[in-house]
Design a protein around this motif. Sequence first.
Motif, PDB file in Angstrom:
ATOM      1  N   GLN A  23       0.834  -1.210   0.000  1.00 25.41           N
ATOM      2  CA  GLN A  23       0.000   0.000   0.000  1.00 25.41           C
ATOM      3  C   GLN A  23       0.865   1.255   0.000  1.00 25.41           C
ATOM      4  N   ILE A  24       1.932   1.225   0.785  1.00 28.68           N
ATOM      5  CA  ILE A  24       2.842   2.379   0.836  1.00 28.68           C
ATOM      6  C   ILE A  24       3.563   2.544  -0.493  1.00 28.68           C
ATOM      7  N   ALA A  25       3.948   1.440  -1.114  1.00 25.67           N
ATOM      8  CA  ALA A  25       4.611   1.521  -2.418  1.00 25.67           C
ATOM      9  C   ALA A  25       3.672   2.114  -3.466  1.00 25.67           C
ATOM     10  N   ARG A  26       2.395   1.808  -3.372  1.00 26.16           N
ATOM     11  CA  ARG A  26       1.417   2.355  -4.312  1.00 26.16           C
ATOM     12  C   ARG A  26       1.206   3.853  -4.107  1.00 26.16           C
ATOM     13  N   ASP A  27       1.251   4.276  -2.834  1.00 29.37           N
ATOM     14  CA  ASP A  27       1.001   5.685  -2.518  1.00 29.37           C
ATOM     15  C   ASP A  27       1.849   6.083  -1.311  1.00 29.37           C
ATOM     16  N   PRO A  28       3.043   6.626  -1.554  1.00 25.18           N
ATOM     17  CA  PRO A  28       3.954   6.980  -0.456  1.00 25.18           C
ATOM     18  C   PRO A  28       3.430   8.056   0.485  1.00 25.18           C
ATOM     19  N   ASP A  29       2.374   8.754   0.091  1.00 18.24           N
ATOM     20  CA  ASP A  29       1.790   9.800   0.918  1.00 18.24           C
ATOM     21  C   ASP A  29       0.511   9.335   1.619  1.00 18.24           C
ATOM     22  N   THR A  30       0.225   8.069   1.552  1.00 16.86           N
ATOM     23  CA  THR A  30      -1.008   7.543   2.123  1.00 16.86           C
ATOM     24  C   THR A  30      -1.062   7.722   3.630  1.00 16.86           C
ATOM     25  N   ARG A  31      -2.280   7.808   4.153  1.00 18.66           N
ATOM     26  CA  ARG A  31      -2.468   7.892   5.600  1.00 18.66           C
ATOM     27  C   ARG A  31      -2.627   6.490   6.162  1.00 18.66           C
ATOM     28  N   LEU A  32      -2.157   6.296   7.391  1.00 14.64           N
ATOM     29  CA  LEU A  32      -2.267   4.987   8.025  1.00 14.64           C
ATOM     30  C   LEU A  32      -3.724   4.553   8.137  1.00 14.64           C
ATOM     31  N   ARG A  33      -4.597   5.495   8.344  1.00 11.91           N
ATOM     32  CA  ARG A  33      -6.031   5.199   8.422  1.00 11.91           C
ATOM     33  C   ARG A  33      -6.521   4.581   7.109  1.00 11.91           C
ATOM     34  N   ASP A  34      -6.047   5.124   5.994  1.00 14.82           N
ATOM     35  CA  ASP A  34      -6.465   4.608   4.692  1.00 14.82           C
ATOM     36  C   ASP A  34      -5.889   3.214   4.434  1.00 14.82           C
ATOM     37  N   ILE A  35      -4.662   2.983   4.883  1.00 12.93           N
ATOM     38  CA  ILE A  35      -4.070   1.644   4.763  1.00 12.93           C
ATOM     39  C   ILE A  35      -4.906   0.652   5.560  1.00 12.93           C
ATOM     40  N   ALA A  36      -5.235   1.018   6.789  1.00 13.07           N
ATOM     41  CA  ALA A  36      -6.013   0.131   7.657  1.00 13.07           C
ATOM     42  C   ALA A  36      -7.352  -0.235   7.016  1.00 13.07           C
ATOM     43  N   THR A  37      -8.022   0.755   6.473  1.00 10.74           N
ATOM     44  CA  THR A  37      -9.303   0.518   5.821  1.00 10.74           C
ATOM     45  C   THR A  37      -9.140  -0.394   4.611  1.00 10.74           C
ATOM     46  N   GLY A  38      -8.127  -0.138   3.814  1.00  8.11           N
ATOM     47  CA  GLY A  38      -7.902  -0.928   2.600  1.00  8.11           C
ATOM     48  C   GLY A  38      -7.547  -2.380   2.868  1.00  8.11           C
ATOM     49  N   ILE A  39      -6.835  -2.616   3.953  1.00  6.47           N
ATOM     50  CA  ILE A  39      -6.381  -3.968   4.273  1.00  6.47           C
ATOM     51  C   ILE A  39      -7.381  -4.697   5.162  1.00  6.47           C
ATOM     52  N   GLY A  40      -8.114  -3.948   5.966  1.00 12.42           N
ATOM     53  CA  GLY A  40      -9.078  -4.564   6.867  1.00 12.42           C
ATOM     54  C   GLY A  40      -8.499  -4.891   8.233  1.00 12.42           C
ATOM     55  N   ILE A  41      -7.547  -4.052   8.683  1.00 12.28           N
ATOM     56  CA  ILE A  41      -6.984  -4.199  10.025  1.00 12.28           C
ATOM     57  C   ILE A  41      -7.100  -2.857  10.733  1.00 12.28           C
ATOM     58  N   THR A  42      -6.788  -2.834  12.008  1.00  7.13           N
ATOM     59  CA  THR A  42      -6.914  -1.585  12.758  1.00  7.13           C
ATOM     60  C   THR A  42      -5.790  -0.614  12.421  1.00  7.13           C
ATOM     61  N   GLU A  43      -6.059   0.652  12.662  1.00  4.34           N
ATOM     62  CA  GLU A  43      -5.038   1.674  12.445  1.00  4.34           C
ATOM     63  C   GLU A  43      -3.848   1.444  13.378  1.00  4.34           C
ATOM     64  N   ARG A  44      -4.115   0.997  14.589  1.00  3.07           N
ATOM     65  CA  ARG A  44      -3.033   0.698  15.536  1.00  3.07           C
ATOM     66  C   ARG A  44      -2.160  -0.439  15.010  1.00  3.07           C
ATOM     67  N   ALA A  45      -2.751  -1.451  14.408  1.00  2.70           N
ATOM     68  CA  ALA A  45      -1.976  -2.550  13.827  1.00  2.70           C
ATOM     69  C   ALA A  45      -1.082  -2.030  12.710  1.00  2.70           C
ATOM     70  N   VAL A  46      -1.602  -1.116  11.900  1.00  2.72           N
ATOM     71  CA  VAL A  46      -0.798  -0.519  10.824  1.00  2.72           C
ATOM     72  C   VAL A  46       0.357   0.282  11.425  1.00  2.72           C
ATOM     73  N   GLN A  47       0.102   1.028  12.489  1.00  5.20           N
ATOM     74  CA  GLN A  47       1.168   1.794  13.141  1.00  5.20           C
ATOM     75  C   GLN A  47       2.295   0.875  13.596  1.00  5.20           C
TER      76      GLN A  47
END
Length: 111
Positions: A23-47
């Motif tokens: 996800q980061i490789a696709r969009d280096p400016d992405t927000r962790l919240r957006d990664i979490a939503t896209g993957i289906g895990i919590t924002e804390r897990a992404v952190q």
Amino acid sequence: MSVSSSRGDQWTFLTNHARVLLQIARDPDTRLRDIATGIGITERAVQLIVADLEAAGYLTRTKVGRRNRYTIDPTVALRHPAEADHPVGDLLGAFLHREDPASSGPESSGM
């Protein structure tokens, strides 16, 4: 022969660490919240995953205003001994190339 639904449909080939990195490789400016939503895990897990990836040298975080920009080092070897002769860039290239050939270059993938 059928696969047990209690086990067979629950596993995947990629870890959440790989998914976050993709996800980061696709969009280096992405927000962790957006990664979490896209993957289906919590924002804390992404952190926690981003912290793992940063500590292992796979990515660096740069503050840009109030946001973070991530840069991936595609030369860092994969962690498991069976794949340690391959850099993470090979994995990213395989998935990013499959999705969009234009996004596999260093300029657009944060690498």
